[in-house]
Design a protein around this motif. Structure first.
Motif, PDB file in Angstrom:
ATOM      1  N   GLY A   1       0.810  -1.195   0.000  1.00  0.00           N
ATOM      2  CA  GLY A   1       0.000   0.000   0.000  1.00  0.00           C
ATOM      3  C   GLY A   1       0.848   1.250   0.000  1.00  0.00           C
ATOM      4  O   GLY A   1       2.074   1.212  -0.110  1.00  0.00           O
ATOM      5  N   VAL A   2       0.168   2.392   0.120  1.00  0.00           N
ATOM      6  CA  VAL A   2       0.851   3.680   0.151  1.00  0.00           C
ATOM      7  C   VAL A   2       0.216   4.559   1.222  1.00  0.00           C
ATOM      8  O   VAL A   2      -0.882   4.282   1.721  1.00  0.00           O
ATOM      9  N   PHE A   3       0.923   5.608   1.558  1.00  0.00           N
ATOM     10  CA  PHE A   3       0.428   6.644   2.465  1.00  0.00           C
ATOM     11  C   PHE A   3       0.191   7.893   1.633  1.00  0.00           C
ATOM     12  O   PHE A   3       1.033   8.259   0.807  1.00  0.00           O
ATOM     13  N   VAL A   4      -0.946   8.543   1.824  1.00  0.00           N
ATOM     14  CA  VAL A   4      -1.316   9.696   1.002  1.00  0.00           C
ATOM     15  C   VAL A   4      -1.556  10.911   1.883  1.00  0.00           C
ATOM     16  O   VAL A   4      -2.220  10.828   2.926  1.00  0.00           O
ATOM     17  N   LYS A   5      -1.014  12.031   1.465  1.00  0.00           N
ATOM     18  CA  LYS A   5      -1.224  13.301   2.140  1.00  0.00           C
ATOM     19  C   LYS A   5      -1.177  14.408   1.099  1.00  0.00           C
ATOM     20  O   LYS A   5      -1.041  14.112  -0.094  1.00  0.00           O
ATOM     21  N   THR A   6      -1.314  15.629   1.535  1.00  0.00           N
ATOM     22  CA  THR A   6      -1.049  16.752   0.652  1.00  0.00           C
ATOM     23  C   THR A   6       0.259  17.401   1.087  1.00  0.00           C
ATOM     24  O   THR A   6       0.967  16.875   1.939  1.00  0.00           O
ATOM     25  N   SER A   7       0.575  18.525   0.509  1.00  0.00           N
ATOM     26  CA  SER A   7       1.862  19.157   0.781  1.00  0.00           C
ATOM     27  C   SER A   7       2.082  19.443   2.250  1.00  0.00           C
ATOM     28  O   SER A   7       3.215  19.428   2.733  1.00  0.00           O
TER      29      SER A   7
ATOM     30  N   ILE B   1      -7.481  18.896   5.374  1.00  0.00           N
ATOM     31  CA  ILE B   1      -7.176  19.182   3.977  1.00  0.00           C
ATOM     32  C   ILE B   1      -7.912  20.437   3.524  1.00  0.00           C
ATOM     33  O   ILE B   1      -7.372  21.259   2.776  1.00  0.00           O
ATOM     34  N   TRP B   2      -9.142  20.605   3.967  1.00  0.00           N
ATOM     35  CA  TRP B   2      -9.893  21.828   3.657  1.00  0.00           C
ATOM     36  C   TRP B   2      -9.134  23.063   4.130  1.00  0.00           C
ATOM     37  O   TRP B   2      -8.989  24.049   3.387  1.00  0.00           O
ATOM     38  N   GLN B   3      -8.642  23.014   5.346  1.00  0.00           N
ATOM     39  CA  GLN B   3      -7.905  24.155   5.886  1.00  0.00           C
ATOM     40  C   GLN B   3      -6.621  24.419   5.103  1.00  0.00           C
ATOM     41  O   GLN B   3      -6.307  25.568   4.768  1.00  0.00           O
ATOM     42  N   ASP B   4      -5.875  23.363   4.801  1.00  0.00           N
ATOM     43  CA  ASP B   4      -4.598  23.536   4.121  1.00  0.00           C
ATOM     44  C   ASP B   4      -4.775  24.019   2.684  1.00  0.00           C
ATOM     45  O   ASP B   4      -4.026  24.871   2.200  1.00  0.00           O
ATOM     46  N   MET B   5      -5.773  23.475   1.996  1.00  0.00           N
ATOM     47  CA  MET B   5      -6.041  23.928   0.637  1.00  0.00           C
ATOM     48  C   MET B   5      -6.541  25.368   0.641  1.00  0.00           C
ATOM     49  O   MET B   5      -6.199  26.173  -0.229  1.00  0.00           O
ATOM     50  N   GLY B   6      -7.346  25.695   1.657  1.00  0.00           N
ATOM     51  CA  GLY B   6      -7.830  27.069   1.768  1.00  0.00           C
ATOM     52  C   GLY B   6      -6.700  28.050   1.964  1.00  0.00           C
ATOM     53  O   GLY B   6      -6.663  29.128   1.342  1.00  0.00           O
ATOM     54  N   LEU B   7      -5.756  27.708   2.829  1.00  0.00           N
ATOM     55  CA  LEU B   7      -4.604  28.588   3.045  1.00  0.00           C
ATOM     56  C   LEU B   7      -3.821  28.761   1.748  1.00  0.00           C
ATOM     57  O   LEU B   7      -3.434  29.880   1.388  1.00  0.00           O
ATOM     58  N   ALA B   8      -3.569  27.670   1.052  1.00  0.00           N
ATOM     59  CA  ALA B   8      -2.796  27.754  -0.188  1.00  0.00           C
ATOM     60  C   ALA B   8      -3.517  28.598  -1.233  1.00  0.00           C
ATOM     61  O   ALA B   8      -2.885  29.363  -1.978  1.00  0.00           O
ATOM     62  N   LEU B   9      -4.842  28.485  -1.298  1.00  0.00           N
ATOM     63  CA  LEU B   9      -5.607  29.268  -2.262  1.00  0.00           C
ATOM     64  C   LEU B   9      -5.549  30.763  -1.968  1.00  0.00           C
ATOM     65  O   LEU B   9      -5.721  31.586  -2.873  1.00  0.00           O
ATOM     66  N   LEU B  10      -5.301  31.108  -0.704  1.00  0.00           N
ATOM     67  CA  LEU B  10      -5.172  32.522  -0.353  1.00  0.00           C
ATOM     68  C   LEU B  10      -3.863  33.129  -0.855  1.00  0.00           C
ATOM     69  O   LEU B  10      -3.688  34.340  -0.824  1.00  0.00           O
TER      70      LEU B  10
END
Length: 380
Positions: free
Chosen positions: A141-147, A210-219
């Protein structure tokens, strides 16, 4: 600046990158915490982006997990933002019309709208192609995350968490609080083992983190450099993760990562682990990172038999919003910044890095768990 997105992120945001199962204060700070000036919270956001995985992994590829990065666009990130908002609305409705535990039971019944699912189809195809690069007959298997972070808070993983926990606990003779929390940690790791892109996206699309992190990046579109991170799965024992504090390019302190638990074997091996982690930092990490990073918090794992196979999990900002584990940002700041004569250094002047582990079970440790995890713990 997207004012509506910023206002949404401010709601309930409390901190950054707390450890495994304590109350999740790991949301990026937004304007509310730096209300005196826009410049202060903008500076904080940039510090978060500066420590994301893309900024360091190419410097130490041989000292971390086998990793593939799949670039995502702002449009991809918006899928995760909108999906989580739909999920929250689903839970709020369940709470409004249901019983007191309706919010928890509704976690497993959410499905994103057809519009979002259609938008995610191309994302799923791209992600599966990355999975195929890492999953073969020799891997499990693998481990998945965002940046920035993983979706370990996802409701999908919470359902699996209960199943894994009860199965693992059935094999334990001891049902003490310490054993149950340790078992819950082990089960939590297992929920993050992914074998296909569909399951991985199910986690990502239902995660507040993930919502929080993507939101920060979008800012900060001027700094856009976001990825879905796919890492080859590696079994890690829950007592073999550590948080290392680096200040002025010096390793100043080490703590067990899962600090709610007492691990007798860890206490017995504390000194050799400390020496090996110091050696790993001095010989491997510092020479590679000191040209770019000065102050940071590094999470590492010791893999397999013995204590000399060390891998970097991630880097975090050297800020009080990063969980200090067995230390305190207020009481131990001098230790974390290397300005204090530690107990270790007093005993031996050539060893200035202090390591702390829990030497006995902590009374009431379960009260510090996230509400959902605590509910699962209370099943037995």
């Amino acid at each position: 600046m997207n004012k509506a997105l910023l206002d949404a992120l401010q709601h309930g945001a409390k901190g950054l990158r707390k450890s495994a199962i304590s109350n999740d204060l790991s949301a990026p700070l937004t304007g509310a915490q730096f209300a005196e000036t826009d410049e202060k919270w903008n500076e904080y956001h940039l510090k978060v982006l500066d420590i994301n995985l893309e900024e360091w992994i190419h410097l130490i590829p041989e000292y971390t997990f086998k990793t593939e990065l799949m670039p995502i666009t702002p449009e991809d990130a918006d899928i995760f933002v909108q999906s989580y908002l739909e999920y929250e609305s689903h839970l709020d409705h369940a709470t409004l019309v249901g019983k007191s535990d309706a919010r928890l039971s509704a976690m497993g019944s959410f499905t994103p709208s057809n519009t979002l699912l259609q938008r995610a189809e191309e994302l799923q195809r791209r992600l599966q192609s990355v999975f195929d690069l890492l999953i073969d007959g020799n891997t499990s298997g693998v481990f998945v995350k965002t940046s920035c972070r993983s979706p370990k808070d996802s409701p999908t993983s919470q359902i699996k968490l209960q199943e894994y926990y009860l199965k693992m606990l059935a094999e334990c003779e001891d049902r003490s609080e310490n054993t149950r929390i340790t078992t819950l940690l082990r089960a939590g790791l297992e929920t993050m083992r992914m074998r296909n892109a569909d399951d991985a996206l199910a986690l990502l699309m239902r995660s507040r983190r993930i919502w929080q992190d993507m939101g920060l990046a979008l800012l900060h579109p001027e700094r856009w450099n976001q990825h879905i991170v796919v890492r080859r799965w590696q079994d890690i024992e829950v007592d073999m993760e550590f948080r290392c504090f680096v200040y002025g390019n010096r390793l100043t302190a080490i703590s067990q990562y899962n600090h709610l638990c007492f691990f007798p074997s860890l206490v017995a091996s504390q000194e050799i682990i400390r020496l090996n982690l110091q050696r790993f930092f001095e010989q491997r990490v510092r020479p590679a990172l000191e040209g770019k990073f000065v102050n940071y918090v590094m999470d590492v794992a010791i893999i397999g038999e013995g204590f000399d196979n060390v891998l970097v999990i991630e880097l975090n900002p050297f800020l009080e919003t990063t969980d200090s584990c067995c230390f305190s940002w207020s009481a131990d700041l001098a230790v974390l910044e290397g300005r204090a004569v530690t107990a270790t250094e007093s005993a031996s002047p050539d060893r200035s890095c202090e390591m702390r582990v829990r030497d006995r079970p902590q009374n009431g440790a379960s009260s510090l768990l996230d509400e959902t995890w605590r509910a699962i713990l209370d099943l037995c």
